[in-house]
Scaffold this motif. Structure first.
Motif, PDB file in Angstrom:
ATOM      1  N   TYR A   1       0.848  -1.191   0.000  1.00  0.00           N
ATOM      2  CA  TYR A   1       0.000   0.000   0.000  1.00  0.00           C
ATOM      3  C   TYR A   1       0.884   1.242   0.000  1.00  0.00           C
ATOM      4  O   TYR A   1       1.878   1.310   0.726  1.00  0.00           O
ATOM      5  N   ALA A   2       0.493   2.208  -0.784  1.00  0.00           N
ATOM      6  CA  ALA A   2       1.155   3.502  -0.716  1.00  0.00           C
ATOM      7  C   ALA A   2       0.861   4.124   0.649  1.00  0.00           C
ATOM      8  O   ALA A   2      -0.200   3.885   1.248  1.00  0.00           O
ATOM      9  N   ASP A   3       1.787   4.912   1.148  1.00  0.00           N
ATOM     10  CA  ASP A   3       1.617   5.531   2.472  1.00  0.00           C
ATOM     11  C   ASP A   3       0.328   6.342   2.543  1.00  0.00           C
ATOM     12  O   ASP A   3      -0.322   6.382   3.590  1.00  0.00           O
ATOM     13  N   SER A   4      -0.043   6.954   1.448  1.00  0.00           N
ATOM     14  CA  SER A   4      -1.203   7.835   1.439  1.00  0.00           C
ATOM     15  C   SER A   4      -2.525   7.096   1.640  1.00  0.00           C
ATOM     16  O   SER A   4      -3.539   7.723   1.951  1.00  0.00           O
ATOM     17  N   VAL A   5      -2.519   5.766   1.466  1.00  0.00           N
ATOM     18  CA  VAL A   5      -3.784   5.019   1.583  1.00  0.00           C
ATOM     19  C   VAL A   5      -3.745   3.955   2.673  1.00  0.00           C
ATOM     20  O   VAL A   5      -4.752   3.286   2.920  1.00  0.00           O
ATOM     21  N   LYS A   6      -2.605   3.801   3.323  1.00  0.00           N
ATOM     22  CA  LYS A   6      -2.503   2.783   4.377  1.00  0.00           C
ATOM     23  C   LYS A   6      -3.542   3.027   5.465  1.00  0.00           C
ATOM     24  O   LYS A   6      -3.742   4.160   5.909  1.00  0.00           O
ATOM     25  N   GLY A   7      -4.204   1.951   5.868  1.00  0.00           N
ATOM     26  CA  GLY A   7      -5.223   2.048   6.909  1.00  0.00           C
ATOM     27  C   GLY A   7      -6.590   2.442   6.385  1.00  0.00           C
ATOM     28  O   GLY A   7      -7.583   2.367   7.126  1.00  0.00           O
ATOM     29  N   ARG A   8      -6.668   2.845   5.123  1.00  0.00           N
ATOM     30  CA  ARG A   8      -7.954   3.250   4.541  1.00  0.00           C
ATOM     31  C   ARG A   8      -8.373   2.334   3.383  1.00  0.00           C
ATOM     32  O   ARG A   8      -9.554   2.103   3.176  1.00  0.00           O
ATOM     33  N   PHE A   9      -7.417   1.836   2.630  1.00  0.00           N
ATOM     34  CA  PHE A   9      -7.696   0.979   1.476  1.00  0.00           C
ATOM     35  C   PHE A   9      -7.286  -0.451   1.808  1.00  0.00           C
ATOM     36  O   PHE A   9      -6.338  -0.690   2.563  1.00  0.00           O
ATOM     37  N   SER A  10      -7.997  -1.393   1.185  1.00  0.00           N
ATOM     38  CA  SER A  10      -7.680  -2.810   1.378  1.00  0.00           C
ATOM     39  C   SER A  10      -7.840  -3.547   0.054  1.00  0.00           C
ATOM     40  O   SER A  10      -8.871  -3.421  -0.614  1.00  0.00           O
ATOM     41  N   ILE A  11      -6.808  -4.302  -0.316  1.00  0.00           N
ATOM     42  CA  ILE A  11      -6.841  -5.053  -1.579  1.00  0.00           C
ATOM     43  C   ILE A  11      -7.079  -6.528  -1.292  1.00  0.00           C
ATOM     44  O   ILE A  11      -6.570  -7.068  -0.308  1.00  0.00           O
ATOM     45  N   SER A  12      -7.844  -7.171  -2.136  1.00  0.00           N
ATOM     46  CA  SER A  12      -8.127  -8.593  -1.957  1.00  0.00           C
ATOM     47  C   SER A  12      -8.431  -9.212  -3.316  1.00  0.00           C
ATOM     48  O   SER A  12      -8.672  -8.493  -4.290  1.00  0.00           O
ATOM     49  N   ARG A  13      -8.405 -10.528  -3.390  1.00  0.00           N
ATOM     50  CA  ARG A  13      -8.711 -11.186  -4.660  1.00  0.00           C
ATOM     51  C   ARG A  13      -9.731 -12.285  -4.447  1.00  0.00           C
ATOM     52  O   ARG A  13      -9.808 -12.905  -3.387  1.00  0.00           O
ATOM     53  N   ASP A  14     -10.538 -12.472  -5.485  1.00  0.00           N
ATOM     54  CA  ASP A  14     -11.537 -13.538  -5.530  1.00  0.00           C
ATOM     55  C   ASP A  14     -11.116 -14.449  -6.681  1.00  0.00           C
ATOM     56  O   ASP A  14     -11.380 -14.141  -7.847  1.00  0.00           O
ATOM     57  N   ILE A  15     -10.454 -15.549  -6.316  1.00  0.00           N
ATOM     58  CA  ILE A  15      -9.922 -16.439  -7.341  1.00  0.00           C
ATOM     59  C   ILE A  15     -11.027 -16.994  -8.235  1.00  0.00           C
ATOM     60  O   ILE A  15     -10.876 -17.077  -9.456  1.00  0.00           O
ATOM     61  N   ALA A  16     -12.134 -17.369  -7.631  1.00  0.00           N
ATOM     62  CA  ALA A  16     -13.220 -17.981  -8.394  1.00  0.00           C
ATOM     63  C   ALA A  16     -13.744 -17.044  -9.475  1.00  0.00           C
ATOM     64  O   ALA A  16     -14.174 -17.487 -10.544  1.00  0.00           O
ATOM     65  N   LYS A  17     -13.698 -15.740  -9.195  1.00  0.00           N
ATOM     66  CA  LYS A  17     -14.202 -14.757 -10.150  1.00  0.00           C
ATOM     67  C   LYS A  17     -13.075 -14.089 -10.936  1.00  0.00           C
ATOM     68  O   LYS A  17     -13.328 -13.184 -11.740  1.00  0.00           O
ATOM     69  N   ASN A  18     -11.836 -14.528 -10.676  1.00  0.00           N
ATOM     70  CA  ASN A  18     -10.672 -13.945 -11.357  1.00  0.00           C
ATOM     71  C   ASN A  18     -10.676 -12.418 -11.246  1.00  0.00           C
ATOM     72  O   ASN A  18     -10.412 -11.697 -12.213  1.00  0.00           O
ATOM     73  N   THR A  19     -10.965 -11.966 -10.048  1.00  0.00           N
ATOM     74  CA  THR A  19     -11.175 -10.536  -9.794  1.00  0.00           C
ATOM     75  C   THR A  19     -10.386 -10.089  -8.577  1.00  0.00           C
ATOM     76  O   THR A  19     -10.258 -10.840  -7.602  1.00  0.00           O
ATOM     77  N   VAL A  20      -9.871  -8.883  -8.649  1.00  0.00           N
ATOM     78  CA  VAL A  20      -9.220  -8.238  -7.509  1.00  0.00           C
ATOM     79  C   VAL A  20     -10.047  -7.013  -7.132  1.00  0.00           C
ATOM     80  O   VAL A  20     -10.472  -6.251  -8.008  1.00  0.00           O
ATOM     81  N   HIS A  21     -10.276  -6.853  -5.844  1.00  0.00           N
ATOM     82  CA  HIS A  21     -11.062  -5.730  -5.344  1.00  0.00           C
ATOM     83  C   HIS A  21     -10.154  -4.746  -4.618  1.00  0.00           C
ATOM     84  O   HIS A  21      -9.152  -5.140  -4.008  1.00  0.00           O
ATOM     85  N   LEU A  22     -10.521  -3.494  -4.659  1.00  0.00           N
ATOM     86  CA  LEU A  22      -9.876  -2.459  -3.853  1.00  0.00           C
ATOM     87  C   LEU A  22     -10.971  -1.771  -3.055  1.00  0.00           C
ATOM     88  O   LEU A  22     -11.771  -1.016  -3.609  1.00  0.00           O
ATOM     89  N   GLN A  23     -11.027  -2.084  -1.762  1.00  0.00           N
ATOM     90  CA  GLN A  23     -11.985  -1.446  -0.875  1.00  0.00           C
ATOM     91  C   GLN A  23     -11.384  -0.129  -0.396  1.00  0.00           C
ATOM     92  O   GLN A  23     -10.301  -0.125   0.187  1.00  0.00           O
ATOM     93  N   MET A  24     -12.094   0.945  -0.647  1.00  0.00           N
ATOM     94  CA  MET A  24     -11.596   2.272  -0.305  1.00  0.00           C
ATOM     95  C   MET A  24     -12.544   2.909   0.701  1.00  0.00           C
ATOM     96  O   MET A  24     -13.705   3.188   0.377  1.00  0.00           O
ATOM     97  N   ASP A  25     -12.053   3.107   1.899  1.00  0.00           N
ATOM     98  CA  ASP A  25     -12.835   3.708   2.972  1.00  0.00           C
ATOM     99  C   ASP A  25     -12.239   5.056   3.360  1.00  0.00           C
ATOM    100  O   ASP A  25     -11.097   5.369   3.009  1.00  0.00           O
ATOM    101  N   SER A  26     -13.000   5.823   4.095  1.00  0.00           N
ATOM    102  CA  SER A  26     -12.551   7.146   4.564  1.00  0.00           C
ATOM    103  C   SER A  26     -11.960   7.951   3.416  1.00  0.00           C
ATOM    104  O   SER A  26     -10.871   8.529   3.546  1.00  0.00           O
ATOM    105  N   LEU A  27     -12.664   7.979   2.332  1.00  0.00           N
ATOM    106  CA  LEU A  27     -12.144   8.658   1.141  1.00  0.00           C
ATOM    107  C   LEU A  27     -11.987  10.150   1.364  1.00  0.00           C
ATOM    108  O   LEU A  27     -12.768  10.778   2.103  1.00  0.00           O
ATOM    109  N   LYS A  28     -10.965  10.711   0.725  1.00  0.00           N
ATOM    110  CA  LYS A  28     -10.644  12.119   0.826  1.00  0.00           C
ATOM    111  C   LYS A  28     -10.686  12.740  -0.563  1.00  0.00           C
ATOM    112  O   LYS A  28     -10.499  12.041  -1.566  1.00  0.00           O
ATOM    113  N   PRO A  29     -10.877  14.042  -0.642  1.00  0.00           N
ATOM    114  CA  PRO A  29     -10.865  14.691  -1.965  1.00  0.00           C
ATOM    115  C   PRO A  29      -9.589  14.413  -2.749  1.00  0.00           C
ATOM    116  O   PRO A  29      -9.626  14.313  -3.984  1.00  0.00           O
ATOM    117  N   GLU A  30      -8.471  14.277  -2.056  1.00  0.00           N
ATOM    118  CA  GLU A  30      -7.213  14.006  -2.747  1.00  0.00           C
ATOM    119  C   GLU A  30      -7.129  12.602  -3.323  1.00  0.00           C
ATOM    120  O   GLU A  30      -6.174  12.275  -4.021  1.00  0.00           O
TER     121      GLU A  30
END
Length: 129
Positions: A63-92
């Protein structure tokens, strides 16, 4: 045909959440690390978060320092998909978000050096204050 398709972008208010998805076709996540990158208007593209290939035993993430603690990456092998959960979003966090794939890449190198063999078309994320 090798393809990466991003989805889940949109407009939210500051403090809100979004979940981006990157679905791969023509190859599997077993042998490819997946990374999320973003580019804001007038700024250079930057690596946001990367996850190792599924066959990598370490299961590492970056994780880049700017998103640590707010973003989370995960993968769903069955769906061949990677997700990026983004919480506490900021204008930047406003930017076009792209996903990319790279064979068995070291996740830190992939994110910091922006390695990508395949790239998606991008999805817009807009965070208003």
């Amino acid at each position: 045909q090798v393809q990466l398709v991003e989805s889940g972008g949109g407009s939210v208010q500051s403090g809100g959440s979004l979940r981006l998805s990157c679905t791969a076709s023509g190859f599997t996540l077993d042998y490819h690390a997946i990374g999320w990158f973003r580019q804001a208007p007038g700024k250079e593209r930057e690596g946001v978060s990367c996850i190792s290939a599924a066959r990598n035993s370490d299961g590492s993430t970056y994780y880049a320092d700017s998103v640590k603690g707010r973003f989370s990456i995960s993968r769903d092998i069955a769906k061949n998909t990677v997700h990026l959960q983004m919480d506490s979003l900021k204008p930047e966090d406003t930017a076009v978000y792209y996903c990319a794939a790279y064979s068995f890449a070291n996740v830190q190198n992939m994110c910091e050096k922006q390695w990508g063999e395949y790239w998606g078309q991008g999805t817009q994320v807009t965070v208003s204050s």
